[in-house]
Design a protein around this motif. Structure first.
Motif, PDB file in Angstrom:
ATOM      1  N   THR A  72       0.850  -1.187   0.000  1.00  0.00           N
ATOM      2  CA  THR A  72       0.000   0.000   0.000  1.00  0.00           C
ATOM      3  C   THR A  72       0.884   1.234   0.000  1.00  0.00           C
ATOM      4  OG1 THR A  72      -1.715  -1.162   1.255  1.00  0.00           O
ATOM      5  CG2 THR A  72      -1.829   1.245   1.215  1.00  0.00           C
ATOM      6  N   THR A  73       0.468   2.235  -0.749  1.00  0.00           N
ATOM      7  CA  THR A  73       1.156   3.524  -0.757  1.00  0.00           C
ATOM      8  C   THR A  73       0.445   4.463   0.204  1.00  0.00           C
ATOM      9  OG1 THR A  73       1.850   3.237  -3.062  1.00  0.00           O
ATOM     10  CG2 THR A  73       1.901   5.475  -2.177  1.00  0.00           C
ATOM     11  N   TYR A  74       1.204   5.031   1.140  1.00  0.00           N
ATOM     12  CA  TYR A  74       0.665   5.930   2.150  1.00  0.00           C
ATOM     13  C   TYR A  74       1.262   7.327   1.959  1.00  0.00           C
ATOM     14  CZ  TYR A  74      -0.785   1.667   4.615  1.00  0.00           C
ATOM     15  OH  TYR A  74      -1.363   0.462   4.953  1.00  0.00           O
ATOM     16  N   ALA A  75       0.440   8.340   2.152  1.00  0.00           N
ATOM     17  CA  ALA A  75       0.887   9.730   2.081  1.00  0.00           C
ATOM     18  C   ALA A  75       0.970  10.314   3.481  1.00  0.00           C
ATOM     19  CB  ALA A  75      -0.075  10.556   1.230  1.00  0.00           C
ATOM     20  N   ALA A  76       2.058  11.019   3.748  1.00  0.00           N
ATOM     21  CA  ALA A  76       2.194  11.742   5.005  1.00  0.00           C
ATOM     22  C   ALA A  76       1.549  13.116   4.871  1.00  0.00           C
ATOM     23  CB  ALA A  76       3.671  11.882   5.365  1.00  0.00           C
ATOM     24  N   PRO A  77       1.183  13.747   5.975  1.00  0.00           N
ATOM     25  CA  PRO A  77       0.693  15.127   5.884  1.00  0.00           C
ATOM     26  C   PRO A  77       1.738  16.019   5.219  1.00  0.00           C
ATOM     27  CG  PRO A  77       0.308  14.225   8.077  1.00  0.00           C
ATOM     28  CD  PRO A  77       1.176  13.244   7.364  1.00  0.00           C
ATOM     29  N   ARG A  78       1.271  17.023   4.491  1.00  0.00           N
ATOM     30  CA  ARG A  78       2.218  17.905   3.793  1.00  0.00           C
ATOM     31  C   ARG A  78       3.079  18.678   4.779  1.00  0.00           C
ATOM     32  NH1 ARG A  78       0.345  20.210  -2.005  1.00  0.00           N
ATOM     33  NH2 ARG A  78      -0.514  18.264  -2.834  1.00  0.00           N
ATOM     34  N   ARG A  79       2.506  19.000   5.929  1.00  0.00           N
ATOM     35  CA  ARG A  79       3.273  19.651   6.984  1.00  0.00           C
ATOM     36  C   ARG A  79       3.375  18.698   8.161  1.00  0.00           C
ATOM     37  NH1 ARG A  79       1.570  26.078   7.289  1.00  0.00           N
ATOM     38  NH2 ARG A  79       2.202  26.629   5.146  1.00  0.00           N
ATOM     39  N   LEU A  80       4.586  18.313   8.502  1.00  0.00           N
ATOM     40  CA  LEU A  80       4.790  17.375   9.596  1.00  0.00           C
ATOM     41  C   LEU A  80       4.909  18.123  10.916  1.00  0.00           C
ATOM     42  CD1 LEU A  80       7.397  14.974   7.945  1.00  0.00           C
ATOM     43  CD2 LEU A  80       4.920  14.662   8.134  1.00  0.00           C
ATOM     44  N   SER A  81       4.397  17.513  11.955  1.00  0.00           N
ATOM     45  CA  SER A  81       4.489  18.071  13.291  1.00  0.00           C
ATOM     46  C   SER A  81       5.492  17.270  14.107  1.00  0.00           C
ATOM     47  CB  SER A  81       3.124  18.049  13.978  1.00  0.00           C
ATOM     48  OG  SER A  81       3.241  18.401  15.345  1.00  0.00           O
ATOM     49  N   ALA A  82       6.369  17.962  14.802  1.00  0.00           N
ATOM     50  CA  ALA A  82       7.312  17.295  15.691  1.00  0.00           C
ATOM     51  C   ALA A  82       6.733  17.076  17.081  1.00  0.00           C
ATOM     52  CB  ALA A  82       8.597  18.120  15.790  1.00  0.00           C
ATOM     53  N   ASP A  83       5.544  17.610  17.326  1.00  0.00           N
ATOM     54  CA  ASP A  83       4.947  17.549  18.661  1.00  0.00           C
ATOM     55  C   ASP A  83       4.066  16.325  18.884  1.00  0.00           C
ATOM     56  OD1 ASP A  83       6.142  20.008  19.243  1.00  0.00           O
ATOM     57  OD2 ASP A  83       4.443  21.112  18.406  1.00  0.00           O
ATOM     58  N   HIS A  84       3.570  15.745  17.823  1.00  0.00           N
ATOM     59  CA  HIS A  84       2.696  14.587  17.974  1.00  0.00           C
ATOM     60  C   HIS A  84       2.829  13.700  16.729  1.00  0.00           C
ATOM     61  CE1 HIS A  84      -0.101  16.364  15.056  1.00  0.00           C
ATOM     62  NE2 HIS A  84       0.032  17.499  15.716  1.00  0.00           N
ATOM     63  N   PRO A  85       2.429  12.432  16.797  1.00  0.00           N
ATOM     64  CA  PRO A  85       2.536  11.548  15.640  1.00  0.00           C
ATOM     65  C   PRO A  85       1.712  12.059  14.459  1.00  0.00           C
ATOM     66  CG  PRO A  85       2.187  10.273  17.632  1.00  0.00           C
ATOM     67  CD  PRO A  85       1.971  11.706  18.011  1.00  0.00           C
ATOM     68  N   ASN A  86       2.243  11.869  13.268  1.00  0.00           N
ATOM     69  CA  ASN A  86       1.591  12.289  12.038  1.00  0.00           C
ATOM     70  C   ASN A  86       0.961  11.065  11.372  1.00  0.00           C
ATOM     71  OD1 ASN A  86       2.836  15.249  11.527  1.00  0.00           O
ATOM     72  ND2 ASN A  86       4.403  13.906  12.392  1.00  0.00           N
ATOM     73  N   GLU A  87      -0.354  11.103  11.176  1.00  0.00           N
ATOM     74  CA  GLU A  87      -1.041   9.940  10.642  1.00  0.00           C
ATOM     75  C   GLU A  87      -0.895   9.857   9.131  1.00  0.00           C
ATOM     76  OE1 GLU A  87      -5.531   8.091  10.403  1.00  0.00           O
ATOM     77  OE2 GLU A  87      -4.802   8.900  12.317  1.00  0.00           O
ATOM     78  N   LEU A  88      -0.461   8.702   8.673  1.00  0.00           N
ATOM     79  CA  LEU A  88      -0.371   8.427   7.248  1.00  0.00           C
ATOM     80  C   LEU A  88      -1.757   8.130   6.685  1.00  0.00           C
ATOM     81  CD1 LEU A  88       2.734   6.072   7.368  1.00  0.00           C
ATOM     82  CD2 LEU A  88       2.712   8.394   6.456  1.00  0.00           C
ATOM     83  N   LYS A  89      -1.933   8.365   5.402  1.00  0.00           N
ATOM     84  CA  LYS A  89      -3.199   8.105   4.736  1.00  0.00           C
ATOM     85  C   LYS A  89      -2.959   7.178   3.550  1.00  0.00           C
ATOM     86  CE  LYS A  89      -6.959  10.404   2.202  1.00  0.00           C
ATOM     87  NZ  LYS A  89      -7.460  11.713   1.680  1.00  0.00           N
ATOM     88  N   ALA A  90      -3.695   6.081   3.497  1.00  0.00           N
ATOM     89  CA  ALA A  90      -3.585   5.166   2.359  1.00  0.00           C
ATOM     90  C   ALA A  90      -4.165   5.843   1.119  1.00  0.00           C
ATOM     91  CB  ALA A  90      -4.311   3.860   2.649  1.00  0.00           C
TER      92      ALA A  90
END
Length: 315
Positions: free
Chosen positions: A164-182
C-alpha cells in the motif's frame, strides 16, 4: 497488476532460496563502494555530485556521502539509535530524509523519519525527527519517497501479496505523531522508490523488477526487469532521469541504467491530434456566384469610364 505478479514471483524466489532473477537489461557500473563500513546499502539518493546511502538494521544512526570515485567523503551521524533505517529520500539541497521504517515483525507503534544534512566532511547533528503512524496496523516498509515539487513524503509498505502507498501530511508536526493516509495500492514486496525530477512520476523497485507510476493518480504505467543484483534494495532517479541502483553487501556496485524505451514512451503525455483540413460542405460548394459577377461588372464599368475620361482629356 503486472507489478504485483512480478513482485510476488520475486518474493517467492527468495523464500524458496532460488536464483530465479532474470538477467535484466544492461547497466553500467557507476561506482563501487570502497568504504568497508558500507555493508548493507538499503537506501540511495543520487544528487548529481554525491551519492548518499544508509545501512539497514544493526547500524548506528549515520548516512554516508560517497563521491563518484566510490570513496566516502563525509559521514553524518546522530545520537539516537535507529530501530531499522531502510530508506532515503531527497529533502532539499544538502539534506536527505532518513526513513527508520523497517519492521519485520510488524509490531511497531510508529515509524520515524529524520531530516539529515550531508556533504563533504564528517559531522554530528541533532536532526529534526518526526513520528509517523499507519491508519490501520503496523507494516514493514523499505520505501520512502519525497515529491520534489511539494516535499510531501510517501511510504510504500513491503508486503508479499500487495503493498500500500501511504501519504504523510504535507506539513509534519514534531509535537505529535503524524497519521499516514492510504492513497493507492502499492508495489508488491517493495524495497525502495524514487520520484522523477518532474514530480509527475515515480518508480518503485523490488529485487528483480520495477514499476513506474503516474502522480498524483498513482496509476502503474509500465513494469520492467532490473539488472541482476545480489539483494537490490536501493534506487534513485538522478537529475539526468537515469536510474541508479544499489545492493546490500560490502564493496558492492552502484549501477546506472536508462529507462527502457517503451517505459519512457508510456511516461510521455499524449500528443494532441493533428488538425485535419476538412472538405467543404455541399452548402459551401454551392455558394452563389452572382456577388462575384456583380462586383466584376461594377469594376469593369468604373475602369472603362476612367479610360474614356483620360482619352477625352488627352485630346
Amino acid at each position: 497488476m503486472l507489478d504485483r505478479v512480478l513482485g510476488a514471483a520475486a518474493a517467492l524466489s527468495l523464500v524458496l532460496g532460488t536464483a530465479a532473477a532474470p538477467s535484466g537489461p544492461k547497466a553500467k557500473v557507476e561506482l563501487t563502494f570502497q568504504d568497508p563500513e558500507i555493508v548493507e546499502s538499503s537506501g540511495l539518493v543520487a544528487d548529481g555530485d554525491l551519492f548518499v546511502t544508509v545501512n539497514d538494521s544493526g547500524d548506528s544512526g549515520r548516512v554516508f556521502a560517497v563521491a563518484r570515485t566510490g570513496r566516502t567523503v563525509g559521514v553524518t551521524s546522530w545520537a539516537d539509535e535507529p530501530v531499522d533505517d531502510e530508506s532515503l529520500a531527497p529533502a532539499g539541497p544538502g539534506e536527505v530524509w532518513v526513513g527508520d521504517t523497517g519492521d519485520n515483525s510488524r509490531a511497531r507503534d510508529s515509524i520515524t523519519v529524520r531530516r539529515v544534512p550531508y556533504g563533504v566532511g564528517d559531522r554530528e547533528v541533532t536532526p529534526a525527527t518526526y513520528q509517523l503512524v499507519y491508519p490501520d496496523r503496523a507494516h514493514d516498509a523499505e520505501t520512502l519517497m519525497a515529491n520534489p515539487r511539494t516535499g510531501q513524503l510517501f511510504v510504500v509498505s513491503k508486503d508479499i501479496f500487495g503493498g500500500t502507498t501511504y501519504a504523510a501530511p504535507r506539513r509534519l508536526s514534531a509535537d505529535h505523531p503524524n497519521e499516514l493516509k492510504a492513497v493507492a495500492d502499492g508495489f508488491t514486496f517493495a524495497t525502495d522508490g524514487s520520484f522523477f525530477p518532474d514530480g509527475k512520476h515515480y518508480v518503485v523497485r523490488g529485487y528483480t523488477n520495477a514499476t513506474v507510476y503516474s502522480f498524483p493518480d498513482h496509476e502503474p504505467l509500465a513494469s520492467f526487469p532490473l539488472p541482476t543484483q545480489d539483494q537490490g534494495e536501493g534506487i534513485s532517479v538522478g537529475p539526468d532521469d537515469q536510474l541508479y541502483l544499489s545492493t546490500e553487501g560490502q564493496f558492492t556496485d552502484v549501477l546506472r541504467m536508462r529507462l527502457p524505451k517503451d517505459v519512457a514512451a508510456a511516461m510521455k503525455p499524449p500528443q494532441p491530434a493533428a488538425a485535419v483540413e476538412s472538405e467543404p460542405t455541399p452548402q459551401e460548394q454551392q455558394q452563389p456566384v452572382w456577388p462575384w459577377l456583380v462586383g466584376g461588372g461594377i469594376a469593369f464599368v468604373v475602369g472603362g469610364g476612367w479610360l474614356l475620361l483620360r482619352r477625352g482629356q488627352a485630346s
